[in-house]
Design an enzyme around this catalytic site. Structure first.
Site, PDB file in Angstrom:
ATOM      1  N   CYS A 752       8.798   6.630  52.878  1.00 48.85           N
ATOM      2  CA  CYS A 752       9.595   7.749  53.321  1.00 48.85           C
ATOM      3  C   CYS A 752      10.925   7.636  52.573  1.00 48.85           C
ATOM      4  O   CYS A 752      11.166   6.587  52.134  1.00 48.85           O
ATOM      5  CB  CYS A 752       9.811   7.258  54.904  1.00 48.85           C
ATOM      6  SG  CYS A 752       8.523   7.354  55.961  1.00 48.85           S
ATOM      7  N   PRO A 753      11.474   8.702  52.695  1.00 43.05           N
ATOM      8  CA  PRO A 753      11.233  10.073  53.020  1.00 43.05           C
ATOM      9  C   PRO A 753      10.518  11.046  52.160  1.00 43.05           C
ATOM     10  O   PRO A 753      10.438  12.247  52.567  1.00 43.05           O
ATOM     11  CB  PRO A 753      12.887  10.541  53.153  1.00 43.05           C
ATOM     12  CG  PRO A 753      13.580  10.107  51.997  1.00 43.05           C
ATOM     13  CD  PRO A 753      12.754   8.711  51.826  1.00 43.05           C
TER      14      PRO A 753
END
Length: 814
Positions: A752-753
């Site tokens: 992530c992200p």
């Protein structure tokens, strides 16, 4: 803790309206620290004054607007003083011709603003959902190929839109650029919300100046090329057409999903023809403003007068290193006998001492003809030819004589993880490493006009899409550790005002980037066809071949074998993926909230003046508070401020007579319009403050009731949609037909992200209703990605756990 300013400056040189704005900022800062202002409102307020939260959450980045990049020697000196006194001694030039300071205590920001204002510099609207710094080609006026000098037009539009009521309620930021010609990269018109390129047209036998106007360009995670709004907008129509573009953007721009809130998405949704029609219709409704054309009567005021008469190089012996510097950093102006000089700034940085020295040097050789550039350098214009050797010698003595401008070693980079909350990688660390590597290897003159640009995340603040080779920060999990990687972009270029954007071709570890660049540029030098450009060569080589080249750089050792691969370039600690909430444009704060907060501040000030015995001033501020509150409510019905009388009349029609506003409090604003504050004593002023307080409080109540009603209606709509969905018979399938899946992404190992960003970008290329299948890891990815994609308006149709991973089927939303 604020420090006491010791630097000398002329406070009387600050215009009274600017001094008042800084005073208001200081009041709001104090109120925010006392808990009297909502944090979300103060965040947008400080952003609109150029104050931006940093990664450490303890200090601020201050962005200073430098319209068209124009600077004077006095301004350079003040920039140096401020850096030395309030920051880390560094003046940073940005890719938008701004100046940035880092690690500033927020308590010092009012004094910092006063210092800058004393030499005509502002931080106002340098950040936030407003019109940012208006950039322009730094060579305009001296370029050999331009149509005409765009300096006065860029300066006029910047001043016109600064604080303009029609440019205060955007869903996201708004960027404008000017260029004097189509072919060169200095203006980058194609990547801006408005790009104005100088054009000349014969009208009724007379040559007229105007602009080829582009709209809807932008980089970011999903770049868009600008569309042509009009091949020729006459100079006298530049400001009103820009005003109408702002108004249409305010009206049609996205308000909820900030990922789609730029102008480029409005044009993508409505099409350029419909957008043009709406703008021209709005233009017809505008009330005439003398500011649209006043500056056109005084264009000569913007002409630059050279400090010295023109001369030619006399062939005398030159200092060591001069010839190499002259070859890369000096270009002849269209005015014979003069040259402009590019001062190469590694990473866009100067120290305070270097900046002061540059001020002295400019006074000696060019006076005030100084420009910051979008490539994070500085240009000195109007250098007479015989002064070039002496100028080079003095620049070299203060560390500003490096050659290699606009070459392989002149690398652009955003702040990255040094200070930005969104930073994924150390873009500055990689840029410094590459610069040192290629200088030591003697490669800086291998390819002419070659650009490397690096961003610390996909948002393209380092403009990686328009580089010959671009990089943006990424990461890859290998075992129990995360390693810093970079996504490689090829196919972009800056020429023709950034007419081509690069595309991602694969990931590479930072340690392998120098070898990859050397291999690719080496093949270009050996295999190019005549005058073939690097961008054309890359297109001919093909993505498959480049992908094959990248495979040899794909694998890295394990952490146990080589822990240095798990440290970001220029860092000393193990790499960690730590990103926060960025403040690039701030959250979308309703304009009514900001105006009501301003009304609260005016009530506060009126009370202070009442205590001081300044009764007339107190009464006037209290009346202004009621006007501001009423004006705020009127924005909810699409009306913008024209004058006090119009606000009072419209408030009566839309809120008072309709019964939405408690009449006992609403009548106070009508009574106040009939009173003469010059006759007010303590008693009358006290009453006015109390009445204004009641009016403002009721305005808050009216707005809160409107919000509650809106939330209830939205909840009702959601419930209705849910009921309709539940009523439909569900068809249970044992297995999913693979033909239904339009595209798929394997995001295993992608942290992530970036797993979300890659899915988001892929969905942008698909049609509404098509299905995307992605595979993501357990843990943070399965917790975050579905939520983020749902918030973007997409539908998660199916989620299956497969070993340590999850497979999601996503339906593309509108």
């Amino acid at each position: 803790m604020a420090i006491e300013s010791v630097g000398a400056y002329d406070a009387s040189a600050i215009p009274s309206d600017v001094a008042r704005e800084i005073e208001v900022y200081e009041i709001q800062l104090g109120r925010a620290q006392a808990g009297q202002v909502e944090e979300i409102n103060f965040t947008e307020f400080r952003l609109r004054h150029g104050v931006y939260g940093q990664r450490d959450d303890r200090s601020q980045m201050i962005r200073v607007k430098i319209p068209f990049g124009g600077l004077t020697a006095d301004q350079l000196e003040m920039l140096a003083d401020v850096a030395e006194e309030f920051s880390d001694n560094i003046i940073h030039i940005t890719t938008r011709q701004d100046v940035q300071y880092h690690y500033v205590d927020i308590n010092n920001t009012p004094e910092l603003m006063k210092r800058l204002a004393s030499v005509g510099i502002t931080t106002k609207e340098a950040c936030g959902n407003v019109v940012r710094n208006v950039t322009a080609c730094p060579l305009t006026g001296v370029c050999q190929d331009e149509s005409f000098d765009v300096t006065p037009y860029s300066k006029a539009l910047s001043a016109f839109l600064l604080g303009h009521p029609d440019a205060q309620d955007f869903g996201r930021k708004f960027k404008i650029a000017f260029s004097g010609c189509e072919e060169h990269p200095c203006g980058l018109a194609n990547m801006h919300d408005i790009g104005a390129v100088a054009a000349v047209k014969e009208v009724d036998g007379e040559e007229k100046k105007g602009f080829r106007l582009y709209v809807g360009g932008g980089l970011g995670a999903v770049p868009h090329q600008a569309k042509i709004f009009d091949d020729f907008v006459p100079a006298e129509e530049l400001l009103p057409i820009s005003q109408s573009i702002c108004r249409v953007f305010t009206r049609l721009g996205e308000r909820k999903n900030r990922n789609k809130a730029r102008l480029k998405f409005v044009i993508a949704k409505y099409g350029i023809d419909e957008f043009r029609k709406l703008v021209l219709e709005d233009r017809e409704t505008l009330r005439h403003d003398p500011a649209w054309t006043e500056y056109l009567d005084n264009l000569d005021a913007y002409d630059e007068t050279p400090l010295k008469p023109p001369t030619q190089l006399n062939g005398a012996s030159n200092p060591e290193g001069f010839d190499e510097w002259y070859k890369s950093n000096v270009r002849l102006q269209r005015q014979p006998g003069y040259a402009f000089v590019t001062i190469t700034l590694p990473l866009g940085d100067l120290t305070a001492d270097q900046t002061r020295s540059l001020a002295d040097i400019s006074r000696k050789y060019v006076k005030d003809t100084i420009r910051a550039t979008v490539e994070q350098n500085i240009v000195l214009r109007w250098v007479t030819m015989t002064d070039l050797p002496a100028l080079y010698k003095e620049l070299t003595e203060v560390g500003l004589g490096d050659p290699g401008a606009e070459s392989l070693v002149d690398i652009t980079a955003c702040p990255g993880t040094d200070s930005c909350k969104l930073g994924v990688s150390s873009s500055r660390g990689l840029a410094a490493h590459l610069r040192t590597h290629f200088i030591e290897a003697g490669h800086q003159e291998d390819i002419k006009d070659f650009r490397i640009k690096i961003s610390g995340c996909p948002n393209s603040c380092g403009q990686h899409h328009i580089a010959n080779i671009g990089f943006f920060g990424s990461s890859r999990r290998i075992g129990e550790h995360i390693a810093p990687y970079y996504q490689v972009l090829l196919g972009g270029h800056m020429i023709e005002n950034a007419s081509s954007y690069g595309l991602a071709t694969g990931k590479i570890h930072g340690k392998y980037i120098p070898d990859f660049i050397e291999e690719l540029t080496g093949r270009y030098s050996d295999e190019k066809d005549g005058e073939e450009t690097f961008t054309d060569y890359v297109a001919r080589l093909g993505k498959a071949e480049i992908k094959q080249m990248l495979t040899k750089y794909d694998k890295i050792p394990t952490y146990e074998e080589a822990p240095e691969f798990y440290v970001d370039t220029g860092d000393t600690k193990d790499y960690q993926l730590k990103t926060g909430v960025g403040e690039c444009a701030g959250e979308v704060v309703a304009l009514v909230s900001m105006k009501l907060d301003e009304a609260d501040r005016l009530i506060y000030e009126s009370g202070l003046d009442l205590e001081k015995g300044e009764y007339q001033q107190s009464a006037e501020l209290a009346f202004n508070a009621m006007i501001r509150a009423a004006d705020g409510l009127l924005t909810t019905v699409g009306l913008q401020y024209i004058d006090d009388g119009t606000t009072v009349n419209e408030f009566r029609t839309h809120f008072f007579e309709g019964g939405a506003f408690f009449p006992g409090y609403g009548a106070h604003i009508f009574k106040a319009t009939e009173e003469d504050e010059s006759t007010f004593n303590q008693e009358l002023s006290h009453r006015r403050v109390e009445e204004a307080t009641l009016f403002v409080e009721e305005s808050h109540n009216v707005y809160n009731r409107m919000r509650i009603k809106q939330e209830e209606e939205e909840a009702s709509r959601k419930k209705s949609r849910k009921s309709r969905t539940a009523a439909k018979p569900k068809v249970v399938k044992e297995s999913k037909n693979v033909d239904e899946i339009a595209d798929s992404l394997d995001l295993k190992g992608v942290a992530c992200p970036f797993n979300y960003v890659q899915a988001k970008v892929r969905l942008e290329t698909m049609d509404v209703g098509q299905l995307l299948e992605i595979t993501i890891d357990d843990g943070e990815p399965i917790e975050n990605v579905p939520v983020s994609l749902s918030n973007d308006g997409h539908e998660i149709l199916d989620t299956k756990k497969i070993g340590k991973h999850y497979r999601l089927t996503i339906k593309k939303g509108e």
